[in-house]
Design an enzyme around this catalytic site. Structure first.
Site, PDB file in Angstrom:
ATOM      1  N   HIS A   1       1.715   4.326  -2.921  1.00 27.68           N
ATOM      2  CA  HIS A   1       1.805   5.791  -2.790  1.00 27.68           C
ATOM      3  C   HIS A   1       3.176   6.269  -3.288  1.00 27.68           C
ATOM      4  O   HIS A   1       3.295   7.292  -3.952  1.00 27.68           O
ATOM      5  CB  HIS A   1       1.692   6.207  -1.312  1.00 27.68           C
TER       6      HIS A   1
ATOM      7  N   HIS B   1       3.452   6.631  -6.927  1.00 24.47           N
ATOM      8  CA  HIS B   1       2.740   7.840  -7.358  1.00 24.47           C
ATOM      9  C   HIS B   1       3.678   9.050  -7.237  1.00 24.47           C
ATOM     10  O   HIS B   1       3.693   9.932  -8.101  1.00 24.47           O
ATOM     11  CB  HIS B   1       1.511   8.019  -6.446  1.00 24.47           C
TER      12      HIS B   1
ATOM     13  N   HIS C   1       0.836  -1.204   0.000  1.00 25.69           N
ATOM     14  CA  HIS C   1       0.000   0.000   0.000  1.00 25.69           C
ATOM     15  C   HIS C   1       0.876   1.263   0.000  1.00 25.69           C
ATOM     16  O   HIS C   1       0.723   2.147  -0.846  1.00 25.69           O
ATOM     17  CB  HIS C   1      -0.905  -0.027   1.245  1.00 25.69           C
ATOM     18  N   GLU C   2       1.807   1.314   0.953  1.00 28.86           N
ATOM     19  CA  GLU C   2       2.666   2.512   1.038  1.00 28.86           C
ATOM     20  C   GLU C   2       3.560   2.627  -0.190  1.00 28.86           C
ATOM     21  O   GLU C   2       3.857   3.716  -0.670  1.00 28.86           O
ATOM     22  CB  GLU C   2       3.500   2.495   2.329  1.00 28.86           C
TER      23      GLU C   2
END
Length: 675
Positions: free
Chosen positions: A471, A474, A467-468
């Site tokens: 990010h 991105h 998940h991290e």
């Protein structure tokens, strides 16, 4: 001159952490503000009439020294803080909020921005420039630029007070987390706990020169304890301590602070002409209004609640049959869910953990990124770090060009807040034809290696890392002109799409084959375990959905109305949770007093975003599944239309360009097994 205020003479201009002293920060902030003010003055005093270039663009690139100092300082305040840093934070936060207001409430600057904004139809701007102009204009109008002087001053006072209160809130939560320890000296009380958890508790006790075992409210200690400890009384003790943070009528109590923050946010919205804080916030979100958020949440709740009630009844019956428990309490939830999951799927975190050695999982995330986006990660040792445990990587593309510098910080320690997050030390932007590459960091709290074992992750921690890392991608793959539109600078209910979509790869055999190998034998995770992981992915999804929605609805409760009449936090929460409550109320506990996402982080009026983004991510991942999870064409479309574009256009435009259609909530319901 402070080391922090000029170009760092380091590899890739990375932060020279080892040379920065705490006492450097305050003068650096003062200097940074002074430099930023000079840049603003130059824009205001420019005798040439306002243009996009000399006003909007100049503004977009102003304050870069101050931004850099702020990102370094506030990241340290989250990941490596101490009393001194916290004290500096209390001093500089009001200065920064005052500076922000000086900019947004500067009538001459706003006049220039407004002039350009009113000519926007004639300026022939590209989509990114149009977005920048729109955002710059709104950053003034939404922060009071059109107000009379007395209301502007009111706004300044509110902002100053809010910045102090949210810092204090976070410090209190950290202090309460670190103040509690469960010290066990009777070995029988460890029954049910995994060996690794016991070993970590033992070494913590040793480090404090105590006998026995010490458990804390840090996630790697707390979560296994309430999930596996057979001793129900001790689970109760831990769960109550965890839920009582900021709610103990002591020096770290957050009740007054919560009431003040909610009231000040409401007052601020009113001064700006909005019905509530949520109305103000949601104007700049995909969801647009509190009404839409509530409709969205209640529609999902309607679909999830029957499943949640069924799952809860099943769990209750199971606990009764197993241990004669008449009434399930909050401290029983994780414990009996884990046991039921083991019975239904014969799947236990302890069976899985040996296949998820931290270093291999990280390499797996790197391999997934390479297959999808053609980027490689190589550990480098000549970049300075703020703590010896941090690892640093050079990220390159297929042409061997630098994409980003990546920092990874994985273990809990004193002075590091709980949870997991992604952040940046330097944004990506393009200036004078140079594409400045970003410095991106992820911070987690995973189980530390011990004398006998490497760091082995639970499956939940594996998805957290992905998940991290989503990010982080991105941030790393950003490719925009202006720093304020780069990377994760997107609408808040869009920011979780890149992170949540990447979690899907953790359930796919093709991706697990890249990293899930037993840390001792080297054998790959057996396919039957992979099938069980997939099968169990929607286990108790109704309850999980309802829980997540309850947090979002509590957030709306605080922020979508006038909170002046709320006097008793506990009573207010009980009302808010009425529609989503499964377990009996615990009188010693409150959620809001340690709900850092909304009272310290940026999620106020935005907690619904997790579910909103799940709709996007389930819909987007179905596209990958149709074409193949490592399909280059789909990956390139995702990279070019979502990951690299940051906030340069409205998220729905970007999403439709990637997907060819608007997202459909059915994809989420299918994945969650709710239809």
């Amino acid at each position: 001159m402070s080391i922090l205020t000029h170009h760092f003479n380091t590899k890739y201009n990375t932060a020279p952490f080892s040379k920065i002293k705490n006492e450097d920060f305050l003068p650096a902030f003062q200097k940074g503000i002074e430099l930023a003010k000079a840049e603003i003055d130059a824009i205001v005093r420019n005798p040439i009439k306002p243009t996009f270039e000399n006003t909007i663009e100049a503004l977009a690139f102003s304050g870069d020294v101050l931004d850099r100092i702020s990102s370094i300082f506030f990241n340290l305040n989250s990941a490596e803080t101490n009393d001194e840093i916290q004290k500096i934070a209390q001093e500089v936060s009001p200065l920064l909020s005052e500076f922000g207001n000086d900019v947004h409430l500067n009538p001459d600057l706003f006049a220039r921005v407004k002039t350009v904004y009113e000519q926007r139809e004639k300026l022939n701007l590209n989509p990114e420039q149009t977005t920048l102009l729109d955002k710059k204009y709104k950053s003034f109008s939404r922060n009071g630029a059109n107000l009379p002087e007395d209301r502007k001053n009111q706004l300044r006072e509110i902002d100053k007070e809010l910045s102090k209160l949210s810092l204090q809130f976070g410090e209190n939560v950290l202090a309460e987390t670190q103040a509690y320890q469960l010290h066990i000296t009777n070995e029988a009380d460890l029954a049910g706990l995994p060996e690794g958890t016991i070993e970590a508790a033992r070494s913590l006790a040793k480090s404090q020169e105590k006998e026995g075992w010490i458990f804390t409210l840090d996630y790697p200690s707390y979560v296994p304890f309430v999930t596996y400890a057979d001793n129900r009384e001790l689970r109760k003790k831990m769960a109550i301590a965890f839920g009582a943070k900021g709610f103990q009528n002591n020096e770290f109590d957050n009740q007054e602070i919560v009431l003040k923050i909610a009231k000040l946010r409401f007052d601020r919205a009113q001064v700006l002409g909005y019905a509530s804080h949520a109305h103000f916030v949601l104007e700049e979100r995909m969801a647009e209004s509190p009404e839409k958020v509530k409709t969205f949440s209640n529609d999902l709740l309607e679909k999830a609640k029957p499943a949640a009630l069924k799952e809860f009844a099943q769990l209750t019956a199971f606990a009764k049959e197993l241990d004669g428990i008449e009434q399930l309490e909050k401290w029983d939830g994780a414990y009996y869910s884990e046991k039921l999951k083991q019975q239904l799927f014969n799947l236990d975190d302890e069976i899985l953990k040996p296949y998820f050695q931290l270093e291999k999982v990280l390499d797996g995330a790197f391999a997934v990124a390479q297959k999808l986006y053609g980027i490689t990660f190589e550990e480098i040792f000549e970049v300075d770090k703020y703590h010896e445990e941090v690892k640093t990587y050079e990220v390159k593309d297929e042409e061997d060009q630098l994409v980003a510098v990546f920092y990874a910080d994985f273990f809990p320690r004193k002075g590091k807040r709980n949870g997991a997050w992604m952040t940046s030390f330097k944004s990506q932007y393009i200036k004078k034809e140079v594409n400045e590459r970003p410095h991106i960091s992820i911070v987690c709290n995973f189980t530390k290696p011990t004398e006998t074992k490497p760091s082995l992750l639970t499956f939940n921690e594996v998805t957290t890392l992905f998940h991290e890392f989503g990010h982080a991608l991105h941030g790393m793959l950003a490719n925009t002109t202006y720093p304020s539109l780069s990377g994760t600078s997107v609408y808040w209910d869009f920011v979780e799409l890149p992170s949540q979509i990447l979690e899907n790869w953790c359930y796919e055999p093709e991706a697990l084959a890249l990293f899930a190998y037993h840390y001792q034998t080297g054998e790959m995770i057996p396919m039957e375990l992979v099938h069980k992981i997939k099968e169990s992915a929607s286990f108790q999804e109704g309850m999980a959905t309802m829980r997540q929605l309850s947090f979002g609805l509590l957030d709306m409760g605080w922020h979508a109305q006038d909170p002046s009449n709320i006097k008793d936090i506990k009573a207010f929460e009980t009302g808010q949770f009425a529609a989503t409550q499964l377990y009996p109320e615990v009188k010693e506990n409150a959620m809001s007093t340690s709900f850092s996402h909304i009272f310290q982080g940026g999620y106020s009026s935005g907690y619904y975003s997790y579910k909103w983004a799940e709709v996007l991510d389930a819909d987007a991942f179905e596209y990958f599944q149709e074409k193949g999870i490592f399909n280059k064409e789909v990956a390139t479309k995702f990279k070019e239309n979502v990951l690299s574009k940051g906030g340069t256009e409205h998220p729905m435009i970007l999403y439709k360009r990637f997907r060819g259609q608007e997202p459909k909530p059915e994809a989420l319901l299918r994945r969650a097994g709710l239809v």
